[in-house]
Every structure is written in C-alpha cells, then in structure tokens.
Design a protein around this motif. Sequence first.
Motif, PDB file in Angstrom:
ATOM      1  N   ILE A  88      -6.868  -2.449  17.104  1.00  0.00           N
ATOM      2  CA  ILE A  88      -6.080  -1.811  16.036  1.00  0.00           C
ATOM      3  C   ILE A  88      -4.757  -1.281  16.582  1.00  0.00           C
ATOM      4  N   ASP A  89      -4.772  -0.795  17.806  1.00  0.00           N
ATOM      5  CA  ASP A  89      -3.561  -0.209  18.388  1.00  0.00           C
ATOM      6  C   ASP A  89      -2.437  -1.225  18.570  1.00  0.00           C
ATOM      7  N   ALA A  90      -2.728  -2.518  18.448  1.00  0.00           N
ATOM      8  CA  ALA A  90      -1.704  -3.556  18.622  1.00  0.00           C
ATOM      9  C   ALA A  90      -0.669  -3.574  17.495  1.00  0.00           C
ATOM     10  N   VAL A  91      -0.948  -2.910  16.379  1.00  0.00           N
ATOM     11  CA  VAL A  91       0.039  -2.886  15.289  1.00  0.00           C
ATOM     12  C   VAL A  91       1.080  -1.787  15.490  1.00  0.00           C
ATOM     13  N   SER A  92       1.009  -1.096  16.606  1.00  0.00           N
ATOM     14  CA  SER A  92       2.021  -0.088  16.925  1.00  0.00           C
ATOM     15  C   SER A  92       3.393  -0.758  16.975  1.00  0.00           C
ATOM     16  N   GLY A  93       4.369  -0.162  16.292  1.00  0.00           N
ATOM     17  CA  GLY A  93       5.721  -0.700  16.270  1.00  0.00           C
ATOM     18  C   GLY A  93       5.912  -1.856  15.296  1.00  0.00           C
ATOM     19  N   ARG A  94       4.880  -2.202  14.561  1.00  0.00           N
ATOM     20  CA  ARG A  94       4.949  -3.316  13.603  1.00  0.00           C
ATOM     21  C   ARG A  94       4.661  -2.767  12.207  1.00  0.00           C
ATOM     22  N   GLN A  95       5.701  -2.294  11.565  1.00  0.00           N
ATOM     23  CA  GLN A  95       5.544  -1.592  10.297  1.00  0.00           C
ATOM     24  C   GLN A  95       4.891  -2.448   9.216  1.00  0.00           C
ATOM     25  N   PHE A  96       5.278  -3.707   9.130  1.00  0.00           N
ATOM     26  CA  PHE A  96       4.700  -4.563   8.086  1.00  0.00           C
ATOM     27  C   PHE A  96       3.187  -4.686   8.268  1.00  0.00           C
ATOM     28  N   CYS A  97       2.737  -4.906   9.494  1.00  0.00           N
ATOM     29  CA  CYS A  97       1.299  -5.025   9.769  1.00  0.00           C
ATOM     30  C   CYS A  97       0.584  -3.703   9.523  1.00  0.00           C
ATOM     31  N   GLN A  98       1.238  -2.602   9.855  1.00  0.00           N
ATOM     32  CA  GLN A  98       0.642  -1.294   9.578  1.00  0.00           C
ATOM     33  C   GLN A  98       0.421  -1.122   8.074  1.00  0.00           C
ATOM     34  N   LYS A  99       1.408  -1.532   7.283  1.00  0.00           N
ATOM     35  CA  LYS A  99       1.274  -1.417   5.825  1.00  0.00           C
ATOM     36  C   LYS A  99       0.140  -2.294   5.314  1.00  0.00           C
ATOM     37  N   GLN A 100       0.028  -3.518   5.840  1.00  0.00           N
ATOM     38  CA  GLN A 100      -1.044  -4.416   5.391  1.00  0.00           C
ATOM     39  C   GLN A 100      -2.413  -3.846   5.745  1.00  0.00           C
ATOM     40  N   LEU A 101      -2.530  -3.280   6.923  1.00  0.00           N
ATOM     41  CA  LEU A 101      -3.789  -2.656   7.332  1.00  0.00           C
ATOM     42  C   LEU A 101      -4.090  -1.445   6.456  1.00  0.00           C
ATOM     43  N   PHE A 102      -3.073  -0.660   6.156  1.00  0.00           N
ATOM     44  CA  PHE A 102      -3.240   0.494   5.283  1.00  0.00           C
ATOM     45  C   PHE A 102      -3.720   0.061   3.895  1.00  0.00           C
ATOM     46  N   PHE A 103      -3.085  -0.963   3.318  1.00  0.00           N
ATOM     47  CA  PHE A 103      -3.487  -1.452   1.995  1.00  0.00           C
ATOM     48  C   PHE A 103      -4.934  -1.942   2.007  1.00  0.00           C
ATOM     49  N   LEU A 104      -5.328  -2.608   3.091  1.00  0.00           N
ATOM     50  CA  LEU A 104      -6.710  -3.069   3.233  1.00  0.00           C
ATOM     51  C   LEU A 104      -7.669  -1.884   3.247  1.00  0.00           C
ATOM     52  N   LEU A 105      -7.344  -0.862   4.026  1.00  0.00           N
ATOM     53  CA  LEU A 105      -8.214   0.321   4.103  1.00  0.00           C
ATOM     54  C   LEU A 105      -8.291   1.035   2.760  1.00  0.00           C
ATOM     55  N   GLU A 106      -7.193   1.046   2.024  1.00  0.00           N
ATOM     56  CA  GLU A 106      -7.198   1.662   0.691  1.00  0.00           C
ATOM     57  C   GLU A 106      -8.159   0.920  -0.242  1.00  0.00           C
ATOM     58  N   ARG A 107      -8.153  -0.406  -0.170  1.00  0.00           N
ATOM     59  CA  ARG A 107      -9.069  -1.188  -1.011  1.00  0.00           C
ATOM     60  C   ARG A 107     -10.515  -0.954  -0.574  1.00  0.00           C
ATOM     61  N   LEU A 108     -10.746  -0.900   0.730  1.00  0.00           N
ATOM     62  CA  LEU A 108     -12.107  -0.693   1.227  1.00  0.00           C
ATOM     63  C   LEU A 108     -12.625   0.698   0.906  1.00  0.00           C
ATOM     64  N   LYS A 109     -11.739   1.663   0.829  1.00  0.00           N
ATOM     65  CA  LYS A 109     -12.172   3.040   0.542  1.00  0.00           C
ATOM     66  C   LYS A 109     -12.765   3.128  -0.863  1.00  0.00           C
ATOM     67  N   ASN A 110     -12.347   2.236  -1.740  1.00  0.00           N
ATOM     68  CA  ASN A 110     -12.872   2.208  -3.108  1.00  0.00           C
ATOM     69  C   ASN A 110     -14.083   1.295  -3.260  1.00  0.00           C
ATOM     70  N   LYS A 111     -14.558   0.762  -2.170  1.00  0.00           N
ATOM     71  CA  LYS A 111     -15.718  -0.128  -2.159  1.00  0.00           C
ATOM     72  C   LYS A 111     -16.891   0.666  -1.572  1.00  0.00           C
ATOM     73  N   PRO A 112     -17.827   1.118  -2.402  1.00  0.00           N
ATOM     74  CA  PRO A 112     -18.870   2.031  -1.918  1.00  0.00           C
ATOM     75  C   PRO A 112     -19.776   1.457  -0.825  1.00  0.00           C
ATOM     76  N   ASN A 113     -19.908   0.147  -0.747  1.00  0.00           N
ATOM     77  CA  ASN A 113     -20.805  -0.447   0.249  1.00  0.00           C
ATOM     78  C   ASN A 113     -20.037  -1.036   1.437  1.00  0.00           C
ATOM     79  N   ALA A 114     -18.809  -0.577   1.654  1.00  0.00           N
ATOM     80  CA  ALA A 114     -17.979  -1.128   2.731  1.00  0.00           C
ATOM     81  C   ALA A 114     -18.577  -0.828   4.104  1.00  0.00           C
TER      82      ALA A 114
END
Length: 168
Positions: A88-114
């Motif tokens: 996960i630490d490899a996305v340091s300095g890569r804003q676009f990838c950080q945003k994509q990972l963030f969006f993924l985590l946001e979707r997973l947070k709404n998935k009760p069986n994640a």
Amino acid sequence: KHDSVAVESVRKLSQGSAGWIYLTGSHGGGVSHLLQACSAAALKAGFSAMYVDILALLEIFEQSVDDEPVANYFDALENFDVLVIDNIDAVSGRQFCQKQLFFLLERLKNKPNACLLLGAHTLANDLDFDLLDLKSRLKWATGFQLQRLNDAQKVDLLQFKANRLGLT
C-alpha cells in the motif's frame, strides 16, 4: 504471541469473516507471504479472492498515458469476496492512485461483508500520503505489526518449507 493473533485474524478473514486488517512489517518480515497465503486459502475455501501487489500494478500502469485503465481496475476490485492489497505504501507521491484506492475503500466501507487485507512496510499513521482521508480510512483497519524472525525461527521456517516440498 502477537504474530499468532495476526495469523489467526488473517485466517478468519480468508474464511469469509468480514473485516479490515492492516499488516505491516519490515522487508522480508513475512507480510507479503501472509497476504498471499490468505488469498490462496480464500480461493481454496470457495471464495472469490484477489491478491494485488500495488508495486507490480504501478509498473504495469506506468506505461499507460491514460488514467482510465487504472480507474477501471480499481473499480473492479470491490467485487471480490476477499480482497488482498500488498505494498500500500507504494502509492506515496502518486495522487491519482491514492484517490483510486480511497474511492475503493469508500465503496468497501458500505459493503457489510467486506473482507479486506492490506499490507505495507509502514504503519498507517506514518504513511507519506497527500490524501489524508486515505490515511484515515486505512487506520480503520485492525492493525498488526509482524515481528522480525530471529535466526532460530528462520532455520525452523526453512526446515518446515523443505519438509513440505519433500526436500528432506
């Protein structure tokens, strides 16, 4: 002792027990090994599982001039029963990838069986990310820091692996 709690937590996650786990440890400390084992165990148990190495992924997408393939890849990851993301630490300095990972985590947070297993060589609190919301989401996961093996443990591990491969 602490590592056995981490291993047991990862085992439960691989069997479909919902939750988020963040594993960290030094290079060569077993984080990637445990993540790969989780993915393999989940597949063996009949779950759809995906192991993603962010370092390898970045190398593949580095050749791409368009961000759409990266976004599409991250969008598809939420569909797996067990999702394992390493380095996960490899996305340091890569804003676009950080945003994509963030969006993924946001979707997973709404998935009760994640079932999400994350691996890094840096504690979530110490990640050098521009997107502070991503750091915040990563800190939601139950964190475990794997301890470095001593020489005797390394010998035991090598003997165990040799036995499993039929080399002894």
